[in-house]
Write a protein that holds these residues in place. Sequence first.
Motif, PDB file in Angstrom:
ATOM      1  N   THR A 163     -12.884  24.783  -2.223  1.00 32.39           N
ATOM      2  CA  THR A 163     -12.377  25.746  -3.040  1.00 32.39           C
ATOM      3  C   THR A 163     -11.539  27.558  -2.351  1.00 32.39           C
ATOM      4  OG1 THR A 163     -14.743  25.478  -4.109  1.00 32.39           O
ATOM      5  CG2 THR A 163     -14.102  27.760  -4.303  1.00 32.39           C
ATOM      6  N   MET A 164     -11.848  27.283  -0.997  1.00 26.91           N
ATOM      7  CA  MET A 164     -11.177  28.794  -0.278  1.00 26.91           C
ATOM      8  C   MET A 164      -9.973  28.744   0.184  1.00 26.91           C
ATOM      9  SD  MET A 164     -13.136  31.130  -0.316  1.00 26.91           S
ATOM     10  CE  MET A 164     -12.435  32.451   0.630  1.00 26.91           C
ATOM     11  N   THR A 165      -9.683  26.884   0.121  1.00 27.08           N
ATOM     12  CA  THR A 165      -8.354  26.627   0.405  1.00 27.08           C
ATOM     13  C   THR A 165      -7.507  26.917  -0.699  1.00 27.08           C
ATOM     14  OG1 THR A 165      -9.363  24.915   1.858  1.00 27.08           O
ATOM     15  CG2 THR A 165      -6.452  25.184   1.215  1.00 27.08           C
ATOM     16  N   ALA A 166      -7.848  26.278  -1.862  1.00 29.81           N
ATOM     17  CA  ALA A 166      -7.671  26.059  -3.080  1.00 29.81           C
ATOM     18  C   ALA A 166      -7.062  28.334  -3.910  1.00 29.81           C
ATOM     19  CB  ALA A 166      -8.352  25.949  -4.433  1.00 29.81           C
ATOM     20  N   LYS A 188      -3.974  29.372  -1.194  1.00 26.61           N
ATOM     21  CA  LYS A 188      -2.824  28.165  -1.057  1.00 26.61           C
ATOM     22  C   LYS A 188      -2.121  28.246  -2.730  1.00 26.61           C
ATOM     23  CE  LYS A 188      -2.745  26.329   2.977  1.00 26.61           C
ATOM     24  NZ  LYS A 188      -1.587  26.271   3.894  1.00 26.61           N
ATOM     25  N   PHE A 189      -3.095  27.693  -3.925  1.00 29.47           N
ATOM     26  CA  PHE A 189      -2.586  28.443  -5.153  1.00 29.47           C
ATOM     27  C   PHE A 189      -3.408  29.218  -5.625  1.00 29.47           C
ATOM     28  CE2 PHE A 189      -2.177  23.996  -3.448  1.00 29.47           C
ATOM     29  CZ  PHE A 189      -0.986  23.507  -4.007  1.00 29.47           C
ATOM     30  N   PRO A 190      -2.844  30.864  -5.505  1.00 26.68           N
ATOM     31  CA  PRO A 190      -3.767  32.716  -5.900  1.00 26.68           C
ATOM     32  C   PRO A 190      -3.655  32.115  -7.094  1.00 26.68           C
ATOM     33  CG  PRO A 190      -1.574  32.675  -4.934  1.00 26.68           C
ATOM     34  CD  PRO A 190      -1.903  31.390  -4.761  1.00 26.68           C
ATOM     35  N   ASP A 191      -2.624  31.713  -7.778  1.00 26.59           N
ATOM     36  CA  ASP A 191      -2.605  32.508  -9.161  1.00 26.59           C
ATOM     37  C   ASP A 191      -2.885  31.510 -10.365  1.00 26.59           C
ATOM     38  OD1 ASP A 191      -0.373  34.578  -8.870  1.00 26.59           O
ATOM     39  OD2 ASP A 191       0.404  32.667  -8.308  1.00 26.59           O
ATOM     40  N   ALA A 250     -13.350  32.492  -9.435  1.00 27.69           N
ATOM     41  CA  ALA A 250     -13.957  31.130  -8.074  1.00 27.69           C
ATOM     42  C   ALA A 250     -15.234  31.514  -7.002  1.00 27.69           C
ATOM     43  CB  ALA A 250     -12.734  31.066  -7.211  1.00 27.69           C
ATOM     44  N   VAL A 251     -15.991  30.677  -6.643  1.00 31.82           N
ATOM     45  CA  VAL A 251     -17.253  30.277  -6.259  1.00 31.82           C
ATOM     46  C   VAL A 251     -17.953  29.799  -5.406  1.00 31.82           C
ATOM     47  CG1 VAL A 251     -19.936  30.249  -6.163  1.00 31.82           C
ATOM     48  CG2 VAL A 251     -17.972  31.755  -8.525  1.00 31.82           C
ATOM     49  N   ALA A 252     -17.805  29.997  -4.337  1.00 23.75           N
ATOM     50  CA  ALA A 252     -17.513  29.097  -2.850  1.00 23.75           C
ATOM     51  C   ALA A 252     -19.183  28.977  -1.929  1.00 23.75           C
ATOM     52  CB  ALA A 252     -16.904  29.591  -1.741  1.00 23.75           C
ATOM     53  N   VAL A 253     -19.893  28.125  -2.557  1.00 23.83           N
ATOM     54  CA  VAL A 253     -21.318  27.691  -1.900  1.00 23.83           C
ATOM     55  C   VAL A 253     -21.283  27.452  -0.377  1.00 23.83           C
ATOM     56  CG1 VAL A 253     -23.400  27.264  -2.173  1.00 23.83           C
ATOM     57  CG2 VAL A 253     -20.961  27.974  -4.198  1.00 23.83           C
ATOM     58  N   ILE A 282      -6.577  35.050   3.700  1.00 27.21           N
ATOM     59  CA  ILE A 282      -7.324  35.578   2.738  1.00 27.21           C
ATOM     60  C   ILE A 282      -6.540  36.369   1.384  1.00 27.21           C
ATOM     61  CG2 ILE A 282      -9.290  37.484   2.649  1.00 27.21           C
ATOM     62  CD1 ILE A 282      -9.990  34.376   3.259  1.00 27.21           C
ATOM     63  N   ALA A 283      -5.400  37.420   2.410  1.00 29.13           N
ATOM     64  CA  ALA A 283      -4.665  38.228   1.768  1.00 29.13           C
ATOM     65  C   ALA A 283      -3.517  37.306   0.308  1.00 29.13           C
ATOM     66  CB  ALA A 283      -3.625  38.768   3.065  1.00 29.13           C
ATOM     67  N   ARG A 284      -4.116  36.517  -0.296  1.00 34.82           N
ATOM     68  CA  ARG A 284      -3.322  35.830  -0.502  1.00 34.82           C
ATOM     69  C   ARG A 284      -4.613  35.607  -1.924  1.00 34.82           C
ATOM     70  NH1 ARG A 284      -0.313  30.615   1.458  1.00 34.82           N
ATOM     71  NH2 ARG A 284       0.947  31.251   3.680  1.00 34.82           N
ATOM     72  N   ILE A 285      -5.191  36.221  -2.025  1.00 29.55           N
ATOM     73  CA  ILE A 285      -6.046  35.737  -2.430  1.00 29.55           C
ATOM     74  C   ILE A 285      -5.848  37.057  -3.909  1.00 29.55           C
ATOM     75  CG2 ILE A 285      -8.689  35.852  -3.869  1.00 29.55           C
ATOM     76  CD1 ILE A 285      -9.497  34.315  -0.564  1.00 29.55           C
ATOM     77  N   LYS A 286      -6.196  36.055  -5.418  1.00 25.06           N
ATOM     78  CA  LYS A 286      -5.527  37.433  -6.370  1.00 25.06           C
ATOM     79  C   LYS A 286      -7.054  37.150  -6.616  1.00 25.06           C
ATOM     80  CE  LYS A 286      -0.898  37.000  -6.366  1.00 25.06           C
ATOM     81  NZ  LYS A 286       0.326  36.523  -6.817  1.00 25.06           N
ATOM     82  N   THR A 287      -7.870  36.025  -7.164  1.00 24.92           N
ATOM     83  CA  THR A 287      -8.881  35.383  -8.388  1.00 24.92           C
ATOM     84  C   THR A 287     -10.275  36.720  -7.733  1.00 24.92           C
ATOM     85  OG1 THR A 287     -10.234  34.224  -8.997  1.00 24.92           O
ATOM     86  CG2 THR A 287      -9.618  33.605  -7.031  1.00 24.92           C
ATOM     87  N   PRO A 288     -10.919  36.734  -8.967  1.00 24.50           N
ATOM     88  CA  PRO A 288     -12.328  36.747  -8.219  1.00 24.50           C
ATOM     89  C   PRO A 288     -13.072  36.389  -7.780  1.00 24.50           C
ATOM     90  CG  PRO A 288     -11.836  38.268 -10.775  1.00 24.50           C
ATOM     91  CD  PRO A 288     -10.901  37.406  -9.979  1.00 24.50           C
ATOM     92  N   LEU A 289     -13.436  36.282  -6.419  1.00 25.45           N
ATOM     93  CA  LEU A 289     -14.527  35.618  -5.799  1.00 25.45           C
ATOM     94  C   LEU A 289     -15.930  36.095  -5.214  1.00 25.45           C
ATOM     95  CD1 LEU A 289     -14.676  33.305  -3.388  1.00 25.45           C
ATOM     96  CD2 LEU A 289     -13.693  34.967  -1.859  1.00 25.45           C
TER      97      LEU A 289
END
Length: 328
Positions: free
Chosen positions: A200-203, A206-209, A214-217, A258-265
């Motif tokens: 989930t974190m890799t996605a 790597k594919f931020p758009d 996203a929820v990583a457990v 981490i700077a690439r992340i765009k989605t609420p997490l």
Amino acid sequence: MRTLPNYEIFEAIPYKGSIAYVEDRHGNLVLIHEKEIVNEGFTHSLKVDGGYIYFVNSKHDRSADLYRYGKEVERLTDSMNDAKGDFIRPKVVSYDSNGLRIYALLYEKGDEDKGIVYIHGGPDWECVNSFNPEIQFFMERGFKVVCPNYRGSIGYGRKFNHLNDKDPGGGELLDVINSVKVLGVKKIAITGGSYGGYLTMTATTKFPDLWCSAVAVVPFVNWFTEKKLEREILQQYDEIKVGNDENLLRDRSPIFFIARIKTPLLLLAGENDPRCPAEETLQVVEELRKLGREVKYKIYKDEGHGFAKIENYVDSIKEAVEFISSHC
């Protein structure tokens, strides 16, 4: 575990002069005796006693219970206390992922306009037809859900199980990304636990758009600290499965992107997790805060890898369902 023409034997036991066995049919682990299907769902822990086969079984509409089989199947326990609901049975679907046929379980009613990619952990595991209240709650909120058996999953033979060796977050991630094909909707969230949390974190890096939420457990995000802090037996496993190519491990560690992340997490972790230490989650929180980003996280006290206390388990499901629903 030997391979049949189409399916794998998951478990077998002598019974009445023949063999009773559990056959893995795309995550539907069916009990078979004398060529007849005795029971479907997620069947395991076979024992013979007093002329009966005892086994544990769960399926899409019932949590795990103890059963026995003689002439017919009898349920001996009632873990759900007669609770009933409009629970959706998954269907098996498949899709192409870079020339490889990938199978998945798809939960849908048919009128959803948003979807979720739900990633199993392991990676030596698979999506199974068992009771999953989180998926059922997501469906109540109008999501369809796909659970892909990406390369490295069990149930498809030894060769398939080793296709992700020395390639963490590589081809298997593409299998996860390509599963959106079967959803056919524009708004898509992603979630997973353990290795599924890692993917989930890799996605999201790597594919931020691609994601609306996203929820990583109980995830890990840094191969270097993960291998250093996890339990010793897991360190040995990772040396064999993942290797120690530092350039590869850096490229496949979400913490460095981490700077690439765009989605609420949202991140959920256990305070005493020996597999994916809570320190992995805290690394993400620290990096996002350095960037001035908001991040929601929760570390459950006195919990390990997953949430054993029922109140924490229920709370984690509520947190995930509410978070994704509010952002998609």
